[in-house]
Design a protein around this motif. Structure first.
Motif, short mmCIF file in Angstrom:
data_model
loop_
_atom_site.label_atom_id
_atom_site.label_comp_id
_atom_site.label_asym_id
_atom_site.label_seq_id
_atom_site.Cartn_x
_atom_site.Cartn_y
_atom_site.Cartn_z
N HIS A 71 42.88 -36.62 -53.15
CA HIS A 71 44.20 -37.02 -53.67
C HIS A 71 45.23 -35.91 -53.58
CE1 HIS A 71 42.58 -35.17 -57.42
NE2 HIS A 71 43.84 -34.87 -57.64
N TRP A 72 44.78 -34.64 -53.68
CA TRP A 72 45.78 -33.56 -53.61
C TRP A 72 46.36 -33.44 -52.22
CZ3 TRP A 72 40.76 -32.63 -55.44
CH2 TRP A 72 39.84 -32.10 -54.53
N ASP A 73 45.54 -33.78 -51.19
CA ASP A 73 46.08 -33.77 -49.83
C ASP A 73 47.02 -34.96 -49.62
OD1 ASP A 73 44.79 -31.46 -49.00
OD2 ASP A 73 42.94 -32.53 -48.50
N GLU A 129 50.32 -34.36 -51.38
CA GLU A 129 51.17 -33.39 -50.71
C GLU A 129 51.77 -33.98 -49.43
OE1 GLU A 129 49.44 -29.53 -50.51
OE2 GLU A 129 50.80 -28.85 -48.92
N PHE A 162 52.86 -29.60 -56.73
CA PHE A 162 52.07 -28.69 -57.58
C PHE A 162 52.67 -27.29 -57.60
CE2 PHE A 162 48.95 -31.97 -56.40
CZ PHE A 162 48.44 -32.29 -57.64
N ARG A 177 41.21 -28.61 -59.42
CA ARG A 177 41.96 -28.96 -58.21
C ARG A 177 42.76 -30.25 -58.43
NH1 ARG A 177 40.79 -28.03 -52.34
NH2 ARG A 177 42.95 -27.84 -51.62
N GLY A 178 43.98 -30.26 -57.97
CA GLY A 178 44.77 -31.49 -58.03
C GLY A 178 45.04 -31.94 -59.47
N SER A 226 45.06 -40.46 -59.39
CA SER A 226 44.45 -39.82 -58.22
C SER A 226 43.43 -40.76 -57.56
CB SER A 226 43.78 -38.51 -58.61
OG SER A 226 42.70 -38.72 -59.50
#
Length: 424
Positions: free
Chosen positions: A142-144, A147, A154, A273-274, A394
């Motif tokens: 989800h963080w990719d 972004e 973030f 992370r994330g 997420s």
RNA sequence: GGAGAGAUCGCAUAGUGGUCUAGUGCGCCGCACUCGAAAUGCGGUGUGGGGCAACUCACCGUGGGUUCGAAUCCCACUCUCUCCGCCA
């Protein structure tokens, strides 16, 4: 807090429960010793006060009868008594404070239905639902996704506040608001009354729900002895602090959205992370006030209410019952609801539903009158997340991502979001 | 932020140093009267702690102080209301 009489009369029952939680049972003996001291001092104090009251009342009578000399003699008589009372008052207060401190540290006991755990077993899966999605491509984390699609910033969040303070932007912010509104409306339609609480509360509220005095280092403190709420549980539960509720009004079912603030002291670096673990995050919380007769049934329906959100979002989930050795100190029985992250390939806790029985109501002094004219009794208080939003958010990104890099918005969110997909 | 007023047993009020273990009205509960109801009359009606029975202690927004004795006097604080200032 537990019933004092229960600890006095059945200390072994209390020890057994604490032992099941794998917590220190010596607190029971600490309690009994402090209680003994306090009661002994109190008895002596009250005898002295009764004597003093008697003499003072007599002085008043003598004055009224014009017997000044006798009144003066009586005044002299009370001088030693007065000093003794002051002494005993101080002593009694010291003992009472000590007792109170122990009482506030004493954990709640697990309900009989809660399974024992051991070193390898801290929960049992009691229910599963939905289907794990099979991807024909490697799902991105989800963080990719966030972004790539410019949903969450973030880096700038870290700049303006610190790590753990994400900034939702554009469609990402819009999706967040959609999720919040969807969840609140969803529970409101299931019979909960919505509450939009303050984000700062006083010390008494945090003592009431059990965050203080033990866990002050987990909280963000503000000036004026106010604290940022770690969960809406605190303000919503404390709405009825020091009140006697009408039995006819029970059960009271409340839900509310709030931002939540947690220092997460000691948790740095672990699963951060994330959007997994944040200092500020959003959550919709459910709180119930129920009679002892119905509280366990209410726990089941509350857990169902949390699960229903995931069903509506079409996210696979499981419900686990926490074993006695892993229930929090406050709870009697606890179910956690977890959702599956396909990119991280693990289950994430998005709700924790607990029955605290009278543990919080004793602290916060929240009672109800079983019958008109009957003595007030402590209500049972329950709460549960419905749900913790970042992990749901997420998981939505990860679960509904498409091979072309866009993300489908779950059908129930589309009216709130105003569109069918993110990106593209 | 400044000035003023206030906070009493569910509600409303009385009480400004000694039968206040807080009075009165309303509300509520019980009883009487009544075929029933209303009205009326009588009685009762807060919370917590200790003993767990008699009894006793505390509580008049909170915390201190003065006094033999405080709802009442003094100090600090909290909250509410009114006015002024500032402000999203």
């Amino acid at each position: 807090m537990l019933d004092r009489d229960l600890i006095r009369r059945h200390p072994d029952t209390v020890r057994h429960g604490i032992a099941r939680k794998r917590l220190d049972v010596s607190i029971v003996d600490q309690f009994l010793a402090a209680d003994e001291q306090w009661r002994a001092t109190l008895l002596e104090l009250e005898r002295a006060q009764a004597e003093s009251n008697r003499i003072s009342k007599n002085i008043g009578k003598l004055m009224a009868e014009g017997k000044r000399d006798e009144a003066e003699a009586a005044k002299a008589e009370t001088r030693d008594l007065k000093a003794r009372i002051a002494e005993l008052e101080a002593e009694s207060r010291t003992h009472e404070d000590a007792l109170r401190q122990i009482e506030l540290d004493m954990p709640n006991l697990p309900h009989d239905s809660v399974p024992d755990g051991d070193a390898d077993t801290i929960f049992q899966v009691v229910r599963e639902g939905g289907h794990l999605r099979q991807f024909d491509f490697t799902p991105a984390a989800h963080w990719d996704l966030a972004e790539r699609l410019h949903l969450v910033d973030f880096a700038r969040g870290a700049k303006i506040a610190g790590s753990g303070f994400p900034v939702y932007v554009g469609a990402g912010a819009r999706l967040l608001r959609a999720v919040i509104t969807f969840m609140v409306n969803f529970q409101t339609e299931r019979g909960y009354q919505e509450v939009f609480p303050p984000y700062l509360v006083n010390r008494a509220s945090l003592v009431g729900t059990g965050q203080l005095p033990k866990f002050e280092e987990d909280l963000y403190a503000s000036t004026d002895d106010l604290f940022l709420i770690p969960t809406a549980e605190v303000p919503i539960t404390n709405l009825y602090r020091d009140e006697i509720l009408d039995a006819d009004a029970l059960p009271i079912r409340l839900c509310g959205y709030s931002a939540c603030f947690r220092r997460e002291a000691g948790a740095a670096g672990k699963d951060t992370r994330g959007l997994q673990r944040l200092h500020q995050f959003d959550k919709v919380e459910m709180v119930k006030f129920a009679t002892p007769e119905t509280s366990y049934a209410e726990l089941e329906t509350m857990t169902d209410d949390a699960v229903a959100v995931l069903e509506a979002l079409q996210l696979p989930y499981r419900v686990i019952e926490i074993c006695a050795n892993d229930i929090g100190a406050k709870g009697s029985k606890q179910y956690d609801v977890e959702v599956y992250s396909p990119a991280m390939e693990k289950w994430l806790e998005v709700s924790s539903c607990s029955n605290f029985e009278a543990y919080q109501s004793r602290r916060a002094n929240i009672r109800y009158r079983p019958e008109p004219g009957a003595k007030p009794e402590f209500v049972h208080i329950l709460n549960g997340s419905a749900l913790g939003i970042p992990r749901v958010y997420s998981t939505i990104l990860e679960t509904f991502q498409r091979a072309d890099g866009t993300i489908e918005v779950p059908a129930v969110l589309q009216p709130y979001f105003g569109g069918g997909h993110l990106g593209g």
